[in-house]
Design an enzyme around this catalytic site. Structure first.
Site, PDB file in Angstrom:
ATOM      1  N   GLU A 186       0.872  -1.173   0.000  1.00  0.00           N
ATOM      2  CA  GLU A 186       0.000   0.000   0.000  1.00  0.00           C
ATOM      3  C   GLU A 186       0.911   1.225   0.000  1.00  0.00           C
ATOM      4  O   GLU A 186       1.261   1.762   1.027  1.00  0.00           O
ATOM      5  CB  GLU A 186      -0.920   0.004   1.215  1.00  0.00           C
ATOM      6  CG  GLU A 186      -1.960   1.109   1.141  1.00  0.00           C
ATOM      7  CD  GLU A 186      -2.815   1.202   2.387  1.00  0.00           C
ATOM      8  OE1 GLU A 186      -3.835   1.906   2.330  1.00  0.00           O
ATOM      9  OE2 GLU A 186      -2.465   0.594   3.421  1.00  0.00           O
ATOM     10  N   HIS A 245      -9.890   0.301   0.107  1.00  0.00           N
ATOM     11  CA  HIS A 245     -10.809   0.892   1.102  1.00  0.00           C
ATOM     12  C   HIS A 245     -11.646   2.024   0.492  1.00  0.00           C
ATOM     13  O   HIS A 245     -11.408   3.208   0.717  1.00  0.00           O
ATOM     14  CB  HIS A 245     -10.114   1.323   2.396  1.00  0.00           C
ATOM     15  CG  HIS A 245      -8.817   2.047   2.292  1.00  0.00           C
ATOM     16  ND1 HIS A 245      -8.608   3.130   1.469  1.00  0.00           N
ATOM     17  CD2 HIS A 245      -7.652   1.865   2.955  1.00  0.00           C
ATOM     18  CE1 HIS A 245      -7.381   3.571   1.627  1.00  0.00           C
ATOM     19  NE2 HIS A 245      -6.778   2.817   2.517  1.00  0.00           N
ATOM     20  N   HIS A 251     -14.962   3.713   9.522  1.00  0.00           N
ATOM     21  CA  HIS A 251     -14.394   4.184   8.254  1.00  0.00           C
ATOM     22  C   HIS A 251     -15.464   4.595   7.244  1.00  0.00           C
ATOM     23  O   HIS A 251     -15.281   5.553   6.490  1.00  0.00           O
ATOM     24  CB  HIS A 251     -13.515   3.093   7.638  1.00  0.00           C
ATOM     25  CG  HIS A 251     -12.146   3.006   8.219  1.00  0.00           C
ATOM     26  ND1 HIS A 251     -11.902   2.522   9.483  1.00  0.00           N
ATOM     27  CD2 HIS A 251     -10.936   3.342   7.701  1.00  0.00           C
ATOM     28  CE1 HIS A 251     -10.604   2.555   9.719  1.00  0.00           C
ATOM     29  NE2 HIS A 251      -9.997   3.060   8.665  1.00  0.00           N
ATOM     30  N   ALA A 300      -2.704   7.888   6.459  1.00  0.00           N
ATOM     31  CA  ALA A 300      -1.713   7.559   7.489  1.00  0.00           C
ATOM     32  C   ALA A 300      -0.397   7.094   6.876  1.00  0.00           C
ATOM     33  O   ALA A 300       0.272   6.213   7.413  1.00  0.00           O
ATOM     34  CB  ALA A 300      -2.267   6.507   8.435  1.00  0.00           C
ATOM     35  N   GLY A 334      -5.625   3.361  10.009  1.00  0.00           N
ATOM     36  CA  GLY A 334      -6.042   1.975   9.985  1.00  0.00           C
ATOM     37  C   GLY A 334      -7.124   1.736  11.032  1.00  0.00           C
ATOM     38  O   GLY A 334      -7.800   2.662  11.484  1.00  0.00           O
ATOM     39  N   ALA A 379      -9.608   7.933   1.759  1.00  0.00           N
ATOM     40  CA  ALA A 379      -8.383   8.377   1.092  1.00  0.00           C
ATOM     41  C   ALA A 379      -8.546   8.426  -0.426  1.00  0.00           C
ATOM     42  O   ALA A 379      -7.662   8.029  -1.173  1.00  0.00           O
ATOM     43  CB  ALA A 379      -7.201   7.496   1.473  1.00  0.00           C
ATOM     44  N   ASP A 422      -8.163  -3.478   7.526  1.00  0.00           N
ATOM     45  CA  ASP A 422      -7.143  -2.424   7.551  1.00  0.00           C
ATOM     46  C   ASP A 422      -6.540  -2.326   8.953  1.00  0.00           C
ATOM     47  O   ASP A 422      -6.166  -1.250   9.423  1.00  0.00           O
ATOM     48  CB  ASP A 422      -7.730  -1.078   7.120  1.00  0.00           C
ATOM     49  CG  ASP A 422      -6.660  -0.057   6.722  1.00  0.00           C
ATOM     50  OD1 ASP A 422      -5.476  -0.454   6.612  1.00  0.00           O
ATOM     51  OD2 ASP A 422      -7.000   1.127   6.547  1.00  0.00           O
ATOM     52  N   HIS A 455      -5.815   5.787  -2.362  1.00  0.00           N
ATOM     53  CA  HIS A 455      -5.094   6.991  -1.942  1.00  0.00           C
ATOM     54  C   HIS A 455      -4.877   7.896  -3.152  1.00  0.00           C
ATOM     55  O   HIS A 455      -3.754   8.248  -3.506  1.00  0.00           O
ATOM     56  CB  HIS A 455      -3.762   6.611  -1.295  1.00  0.00           C
ATOM     57  CG  HIS A 455      -3.924   5.999   0.066  1.00  0.00           C
ATOM     58  ND1 HIS A 455      -3.970   6.749   1.216  1.00  0.00           N
ATOM     59  CD2 HIS A 455      -4.056   4.707   0.443  1.00  0.00           C
ATOM     60  CE1 HIS A 455      -4.120   5.937   2.260  1.00  0.00           C
ATOM     61  NE2 HIS A 455      -4.183   4.695   1.815  1.00  0.00           N
TER      62      HIS A 455
END
Length: 402
Positions: free
Chosen positions: A147, A232, A267, A158, A326, A236, A290, A211
């Protein structure tokens, strides 16, 4: 009859046997609820060695070796996105520490996992991958998930923004050449991003979009280049907008893409889970934890890569920046959340099995995640409250969770 793709409703009457039991070498487990493909209710599974050899709804054709009673039997959970847990992390370059993280999540029902690494210097990344290679070769983890570090500064979450960089073909090819990289998350808008997607896909690993601030058209181009996972979803990445749909719409709209969803209740709001399921269906939605080192640990100070994290009330955030760092979730917690937020318990169980087991297993192309003959006998026995009671991996019953 198969389950409805969104509600998960399935028949639960009658007796079905996929194959007659002919040998005393087959161990038969029976329970009040067994979630099979297309069926759920009182049922049984037969295990021989490392494999499931027979299943059925109703009473087994002979006396069960183990009567599990008022329990729920489901496939072992498969997590595509885990950074650590139980006080151990995958990023440290210590194989023994990584093995402890595997054992921690296995005790919570996650029998198959990728080891996710965060953004780091080239040297640190190579060291972490090398430390995990033995666990991949031994089948303890299903592969490594990179990642980063090829992520967007504006959506770094993060990850250390000072270490983010454009994908360098030599660095990427060297990492892919180890043979242990199973997934790579990157932002396609980085210089060379689409070429990196092609390199990852060409190596046989999963290319994932995450991201990212990329627009709808660029994410569509990344999918055409070979991206098959959305990391996810919603977190992000640029948000949905009625004039600029953004990455989430592109990922949800393509039937070739599996989207990750962190179903810890923090999340992503559960109301959005329904939107995602209505759009993609459980067969394209993979629940991921995560999880980081603090999963299963008390509140306090921890590290994610080189960054300081503070956990308060089970919520991990970067010290100073406040970004979510996370989660502290485990596979069984994700499963419970999905069932709790479903229209009813039966549909929730079927939906949760798809999202925590069969969909991520299919995404990885592994013979797990479904209770049917020929699959590896990775099985979780849950209490009526959906707490883990027993875990089987490759047909062997593991020690009870702490």
């Amino acid at each position: 009859m198969t389950p409805d793709p969104v509600s998960g409703d399935c028949p639960s009457s009658g007796t079905r046997h996929s194959r007659p039991l002919v040998s005393s070498d087959v161990a038969v487990l029976a329970a009040d609820t067994v979630v099979l493909p297309g069926s759920c209710g009182p049922g049984w599974i037969g295990i021989a060695g490392e494999r499931i050899v027979a299943t059925g709804i109703g009473r087994p054709p002979r006396h069960a070796d183990r009567e599990l009673g008022a329990t729920v039997v489901v496939p072992g959970f498969v997590d595509l996105h885990v950074h650590g847990g139980g006080g151990a992390a995958y990023m440290t370059g210590d194989p023994e520490e990584a093995a402890r993280a595997v054992a921690f999540h296995r005790a919570h029902g996650t029998t198959t996992t990728l080891a996710s690494l965060v953004t780091a210097t080239p040297r640190t990344l190579r060291r972490a991958v090398a430390a995990l290679a033995g666990l991949v070769q031994d089948g303890e983890i299903a592969g490594v998930h990179l990642e980063g570090p090829w992520l967007a500064e504006g959506r770094c979450g993060a990850h250390d923004p000072a270490l983010l960089r454009d994908p360098d073909p030599a660095e990427l090819d060297a990492l892919l050449g180890t043979g242990v990289i199973r997934m790579v998350t990157l932002a396609p808008e980085r210089e060379g991003g689409l070429d990196a997607v092609r390199r990852v896909a060409g190596s046989g690993a999963l290319a994932a979009v995450g991201h990212t601030d990329a627009g709808y058209a660029l994410v569509r181009a990344a999918i055409e280049a070979g991206a098959r996972v959305g990391t996810h979803l919603f977190n992000a990445m640029a948000p949905l907008h009625h004039r600029e749909p953004g990455p989430a719409a592109a990922l949800l709209g393509d039937p070739r893409v599996t989207v990750e969803l962190v179903t810890d209740g923090l999340h992503v709001h559960p109301a959005l889970w329904e939107l995602v399921l209505a759009s993609a269906g459980p067969s394209r939605v993979a629940a991921v934890s995560d999880a980081m080192v603090a999963a299963g640990m008390p509140d306090g100070r921890y590290r994610l890569g080189e960054l300081d994290v503070r956990v308060d009330g089970g919520v991990a955030r970067l010290t100073g920046r406040g970004s979510i760092a996370g989660s502290t979730a485990t596979g069984d917690a994700l499963f419970r959340r999905i069932v709790e937020n479903a229209p009813d318990r039966t549909s929730g169980l079927v939906r949760a099995v798809a999202m925590t087991a069969s969909t991520p297993a299919a995404t990885l192309g592994l013979p797990v995640g479904v209770l049917e003959p020929g699959r590896r006998a990775d099985v979780v026995v849950l209490s009526p409250e959906l707490e883990v009671r027993e875990v089987y991996r490759r047909g062997a019953r593991l020690a009870p969770p702490a």
